[in-house]
Design a protein around this motif. Structure first.
Motif, PDB file in Angstrom:
ATOM      1  N   ILE A   1       0.728  -1.206   0.222  1.00 47.83           N
ATOM      2  CA  ILE A   1       0.042  -0.034   0.057  1.00 47.83           C
ATOM      3  C   ILE A   1       0.870   1.176  -0.211  1.00 47.83           C
ATOM      4  O   ILE A   1       0.680   2.154  -0.935  1.00 47.83           O
ATOM      5  N   VAL A   2       1.925   1.418   0.723  1.00 44.86           N
ATOM      6  CA  VAL A   2       2.798   2.477   1.105  1.00 44.86           C
ATOM      7  C   VAL A   2       3.697   2.527  -0.485  1.00 44.86           C
ATOM      8  O   VAL A   2       3.722   3.847  -0.833  1.00 44.86           O
ATOM      9  N   SER A   3       4.090   1.572  -0.960  1.00 50.69           N
ATOM     10  CA  SER A   3       4.674   1.702  -2.161  1.00 50.69           C
ATOM     11  C   SER A   3       3.800   2.313  -3.391  1.00 50.69           C
ATOM     12  O   SER A   3       4.331   3.160  -4.098  1.00 50.69           O
ATOM     13  N   ASP A   4       2.424   2.088  -3.375  1.00 52.22           N
ATOM     14  CA  ASP A   4       1.709   2.516  -4.326  1.00 52.22           C
ATOM     15  C   ASP A   4       1.498   4.038  -3.977  1.00 52.22           C
ATOM     16  O   ASP A   4       1.603   4.873  -4.865  1.00 52.22           O
ATOM     17  N   MET A   5       1.509   4.472  -2.689  1.00 50.00           N
ATOM     18  CA  MET A   5       1.356   5.841  -2.117  1.00 50.00           C
ATOM     19  C   MET A   5       2.579   6.463  -2.699  1.00 50.00           C
ATOM     20  O   MET A   5       2.481   7.823  -3.093  1.00 50.00           O
ATOM     21  N   TRP A   6       3.745   6.053  -2.535  1.00 48.82           N
ATOM     22  CA  TRP A   6       4.912   6.796  -2.888  1.00 48.82           C
ATOM     23  C   TRP A   6       5.302   6.907  -4.248  1.00 48.82           C
ATOM     24  O   TRP A   6       5.842   7.794  -4.633  1.00 48.82           O
ATOM     25  N   ASN A   7       4.568   6.017  -5.070  1.00 55.62           N
ATOM     26  CA  ASN A   7       4.607   6.015  -6.406  1.00 55.62           C
ATOM     27  C   ASN A   7       3.814   7.052  -7.055  1.00 55.62           C
ATOM     28  O   ASN A   7       3.993   7.788  -7.912  1.00 55.62           O
ATOM     29  N   VAL A   8       2.542   6.658  -6.700  1.00 51.46           N
ATOM     30  CA  VAL A   8       1.454   7.195  -7.235  1.00 51.46           C
ATOM     31  C   VAL A   8       0.852   8.544  -6.651  1.00 51.46           C
ATOM     32  O   VAL A   8       0.314   9.593  -7.156  1.00 51.46           O
ATOM     33  N   GLY A   9       0.986   8.212  -5.343  1.00 52.59           N
ATOM     34  CA  GLY A   9       0.187   9.505  -4.495  1.00 52.59           C
ATOM     35  C   GLY A   9      -1.220   9.377  -3.807  1.00 52.59           C
ATOM     36  O   GLY A   9      -1.613   9.934  -2.999  1.00 52.59           O
ATOM     37  N   ASN A  10      -1.604   8.129  -4.290  1.00 51.63           N
ATOM     38  CA  ASN A  10      -3.123   7.898  -3.698  1.00 51.63           C
ATOM     39  C   ASN A  10      -3.155   6.261  -3.991  1.00 51.63           C
ATOM     40  O   ASN A  10      -2.759   5.725  -4.868  1.00 51.63           O
ATOM     41  N   VAL A  11      -4.288   5.882  -3.166  1.00 54.63           N
ATOM     42  CA  VAL A  11      -4.610   4.305  -3.184  1.00 54.63           C
ATOM     43  C   VAL A  11      -6.044   4.213  -2.980  1.00 54.63           C
ATOM     44  O   VAL A  11      -6.583   4.845  -2.237  1.00 54.63           O
ATOM     45  N   GLU A  12      -6.978   3.384  -3.745  1.00 59.31           N
ATOM     46  CA  GLU A  12      -8.248   3.081  -3.448  1.00 59.31           C
ATOM     47  C   GLU A  12      -8.070   1.770  -2.721  1.00 59.31           C
ATOM     48  O   GLU A  12      -7.786   0.812  -3.557  1.00 59.31           O
ATOM     49  N   VAL A  13      -8.273   1.809  -1.680  1.00 53.49           N
ATOM     50  CA  VAL A  13      -7.834   0.606  -0.701  1.00 53.49           C
ATOM     51  C   VAL A  13      -8.756  -0.691  -1.101  1.00 53.49           C
ATOM     52  O   VAL A  13      -8.064  -1.631  -1.363  1.00 53.49           O
ATOM     53  N   ASN A  14      -9.942  -0.594  -1.594  1.00 55.22           N
ATOM     54  CA  ASN A  14     -10.635  -1.857  -1.993  1.00 55.22           C
ATOM     55  C   ASN A  14     -10.120  -2.410  -3.356  1.00 55.22           C
ATOM     56  O   ASN A  14      -9.814  -3.681  -3.446  1.00 55.22           O
ATOM     57  N   GLU A  15      -9.889  -1.499  -4.211  1.00 54.86           N
ATOM     58  CA  GLU A  15      -9.161  -1.943  -5.644  1.00 54.86           C
ATOM     59  C   GLU A  15      -7.718  -2.521  -5.241  1.00 54.86           C
ATOM     60  O   GLU A  15      -7.480  -3.519  -6.104  1.00 54.86           O
ATOM     61  N   HIS A  16      -6.983  -1.739  -4.680  1.00 52.76           N
ATOM     62  CA  HIS A  16      -5.692  -2.225  -4.264  1.00 52.76           C
ATOM     63  C   HIS A  16      -5.630  -3.913  -3.578  1.00 52.76           C
ATOM     64  O   HIS A  16      -4.811  -4.510  -3.901  1.00 52.76           O
ATOM     65  N   LEU A  17      -6.424  -3.941  -2.900  1.00 53.36           N
ATOM     66  CA  LEU A  17      -6.474  -5.193  -2.019  1.00 53.36           C
ATOM     67  C   LEU A  17      -7.072  -6.233  -2.877  1.00 53.36           C
ATOM     68  O   LEU A  17      -6.544  -7.392  -2.907  1.00 53.36           O
ATOM     69  N   GLN A  18      -7.962  -5.924  -3.965  1.00 49.24           N
ATOM     70  CA  GLN A  18      -8.217  -6.997  -4.653  1.00 49.24           C
ATOM     71  C   GLN A  18      -6.962  -7.585  -5.534  1.00 49.24           C
ATOM     72  O   GLN A  18      -6.756  -8.565  -5.992  1.00 49.24           O
ATOM     73  N   ARG A  19      -6.355  -6.320  -6.112  1.00 51.55           N
ATOM     74  CA  ARG A  19      -5.171  -6.689  -6.907  1.00 51.55           C
ATOM     75  C   ARG A  19      -4.359  -7.507  -6.326  1.00 51.55           C
ATOM     76  O   ARG A  19      -3.578  -8.324  -6.828  1.00 51.55           O
ATOM     77  N   PHE A  20      -3.671  -6.930  -4.798  1.00 47.63           N
ATOM     78  CA  PHE A  20      -2.941  -7.772  -4.147  1.00 47.63           C
ATOM     79  C   PHE A  20      -3.157  -9.038  -3.817  1.00 47.63           C
ATOM     80  O   PHE A  20      -2.243 -10.323  -4.159  1.00 47.63           O
TER      81      PHE A  20
END
Length: 684
Positions: free
Chosen positions: A416-435
């Protein structure tokens, strides 16, 4: 090779041709990429001679590119070219191809990814440009890394341990690392991290990466006022050793053992005196660096007492130094709890108008209270995202250092944090599905729901949203209670537990923890049962990964809650002089905690053998050892001196009680056997 297809094909014959003089960093990345190709195509090939019939990936530097760490991938019919503005640009370009087209997960090593075999992969013709990263300096502090330290025999850890850590960081878009905590300077960790292209930075207790003063000068007073030349000699040596590397220099002044310096030099007894000394030291450190390094990158960790002094206006920081703020260890950008004091002063960056800003953030923590070390971040992932979004909004996007602990058990929040430092935002549910889809081949929806439930099960221990317990909650307070009780102090409360219980009697403190854990146990038991059902339905490969990444953590929470409840019940029985029942409850506590140890052992398969051997911080085994001491103590209350009395009173058949012979019935039962027998008698 030239084709009429709208894509470029790479396969086992593809050759990667780098610049004439490869840097160490690009060499490391090439070896990683070649290994990836070998895994996918079942063949490794690296040549220096280029032939027309061989497909080709070319690497080129272009230092005229505007952005640091940038890459451009041009894909044409006759070849693929990666142009990087610097070494990290080339590295990220290679890793982009590896992830996007070869299918290598950033955490492939840590999740035991089975790589899908292919004959070839197709990359569409065109141009791929690197994204602009949200955070400039972004990386991990591999802190409290006892599992990594104890995993293999050599100490300090070797390349075998460190390379997968740094590789996963690079694949996650990181560019900076503190490789370990207070490890011997002769270890490979700093050198290897630098060789792989990462910026090096330092622990705030080891400014400039220098040796601890007392380690070098054990007989000298740890006082800059008295021994400033000795301190400066250590700093000079550290600068000389690192001046040719990429370093984000940490300017700081704390005492030995990561404490305020005035604990060793009590003459600094006012905020004004303390702030003046820290300001003077930081200015001196910067001047020393500038004598050896042009335009050095420097930061100041505004952590603990230094943050408080800075907020109070007592510290004067040089221009151009990144101010690094910190969360409280539980993901909230407020000051850290200090013992029983929890002032919760905001530690949000103060805005770009005050200079460059950044943060030190925890997804794992160790505070001997309620933190998470062997298990995931205990708060909702939305807390991470919301806090980091606010950090960025207040200008804190120059530096993001994440406490990554031992990596393996923290992959989800680290991602999650790596997405934040790369992109600046995360949609938590979408990220969890991808993970989840990255890790498992089936049951994606069900597993995602389990992850969501995990964060809802964590035990609340205070009034704030971030007051949620990691697994240390069931161990450090439990061991305090055991020791206090056995020392005969039950008439006194445990002041060190006021952070949780508030000021109340010892009996009430025990009751408070029991009630908290009863809430937790109900929730964790349901999740444990549901998790076990999903576990049984997975394929063998997914089952192993699911256990290692998720189910083991549920077991640690579930068994920890249950064990702590039984400890509290043992105390309640003992208060009523029902020592046989207290003995059984203490034994039941041991058996529950042992389920956690068994889960750790089950996860130590294959290359992970002994991974949890050095569980010294949560230390489940020493909770068990403490309970075994308590159990023996309780057995002294009525079963001593012959250790036959309870057997005779409660377990021996009535027909035997009056006719048995001493020489045939006086072999005392073991603690476990006696407890199991009494458990049945008492229907406990």
């Amino acid at each position: 090779m030239k084709t009429d297809n709208p894509y470029y094909e790479i396969d086992s014959s593809t050759v990667v041709n780098g610049p004439v003089a490869l840097s160490k960093a690009v060499e490391h990345a090439l070896h990683m990429f070649q290994r990836d190709m070998d895994k996918v195509f079942n063949k490794q090939k690296m040549k220096t001679d280029i032939k027309d019939e061989v497909s080709l990936i070319e690497l080129h530097h272009d230092k005229q590119m505007c952005d640091e760490e940038a890459y451009i991938i041009t894909v044409k019919e006759d070849g693929l070219r990666i142009i990087g503005s610097d070494d990290l640009g080339l590295i990220y370009g290679l890793l982009h191809i590896s992830k996007t087209y070869l299918g290598i997960d950033p955490f492939w090593y840590w999740i035991d990814q089975r790589i899908k075999k292919r004959e070839s992969v197709h990359i569409p013709l065109g141009e791929i440009r690197s994204p602009k990263r949200k955070v400039r300096f972004r990386g991990w502090f591999v802190n409290d890394e006892v599992c990594l330290i104890g995993w293999k025999e050599p100490y300090p850890p070797t390349k075998e341990v460190w390379h997968p850590v740094f590789e996963a960081l690079l694949r996650s878009g990181g560019n900076m690392v503190i490789p370990g905590t207070d490890l011997p300077k002769e270890g490979i960790h700093f050198e290897l991290a630098s060789e792989m292209g990462l910026w090096i930075t330092h622990h705030h207790a080891e400014p400039l990466g220098a040796e601890m003063f007392k380690r070098v000068y054990p007989d000298e007073q740890a006082s800059y006022a008295t021994n400033h030349l000795l301190y400066e000699q250590l700093w000079e040596e550290a600068i000389e050793k690192q001046k040719e590397k990429k370093v984000v220099w940490v300017l700081s002044f704390r005492g030995q053992g990561d404490t305020p310096f005035w604990t060793q030099d009590p003459t600094f007894d006012t905020p004004s005196k303390r702030g003046e000394m820290i300001s003077r030291v930081i200015k001196k450190q910067l001047e020393m660096i500038q004598e050896h390094v042009d335009s050095p990158q420097c930061c100041v960790a505004l952590y603990g007492e230094i943050s408080e002094l800075y907020r109070g206006g007592y510290i004067d920081l040089p221009q151009g130094v990144i101010k690094v703020w910190a969360d409280n260890g539980y993901g909230k950008m407020v000051s850290r709890r200090n013992g029983n004091e929890d002032f919760r002063i905001s530690s949000m960056p103060e805005g770009k108008e005050y200079g460059e800003q950044g943060i030190y953030y925890h997804v794992t923590f160790h505070d001997l209270q309620a933190s998470n070390h062997l298990t995931m971040f205990p708060n909702e992932p939305t807390l991470i995202v919301q806090e980091l979004e606010e950090v960025f909004a207040t200008g804190g996007d120059d530096y993001l250092l994440v406490n990554s602990g031992n990596i393996r058990m923290h992959l989800y929040p680290l991602d999650i944090v790596s997405d934040m430092w790369n992109v600046g935002n995360v949609e938590v549910n979408e990220h969890l599905q991808r993970f989840v889809q990255r890790l498992y081949s089936s049951h994606h929806h069900e597993i995602a729901q389990l992850y969501k439930s995990y964060f809802q099960c964590s035990v609340p221990f205070g009034e704030h949203v971030d007051n949620r317990a990691g697994e240390q909650f069931y161990h450090h307070p439990a061991r305090r209670i055991i020791g206090h009780w056995m020392q005969g102090k039950a008439t006194q409360s445990i002041e060190a537990l006021y952070w949780a219980t508030g000021e109340r009697s010892f009996d009430e403190q025990v009751c408070w923890f029991k009630e908290r854990c009863q809430i937790g146990y109900r929730n964790w038991t349901v999740l444990n049962e549901t998790s076990q059902v999903i576990f049984n339905e997975l394929s063998h490969e997914d089952r192993t990964r699911f256990f290692d990444q998720f189910h083991i953590q549920v077991i640690l929470h579930c068994s920890g809650n249950a064990g702590f409840i039984k400890l509290c019940e043992a105390y309640e029985f003992a208060r009523k002089d029902e020592f046989p029942k207290a003995f059984v409850s203490a034994s039941q506590a041991i058996w529950y905690y042992e389920e956690g140890v068994q889960a750790l052992r089950q996860s130590e398969h294959g290359k992970w053998a002994n991974f949890y051997k050095a569980d010294w911080l949560t230390n489940v085994q020493w909770t068990i050892e403490s309970l075994q001491s308590l159990r023996r103590y309780l057995r002294m209350h009525g079963d001593s001196p012959h250790f036959f009395n309870w057997y005779k009173e409660f377990m021996m058949p009535d027909s035997e009680k009056h006719i048995y012979l001493e020489n045939t019935h006086r072999n005392p039962l073991s603690d476990d056997d006696l407890a199991k027998g009494l458990q049945e008698v008492f229907s406990m």
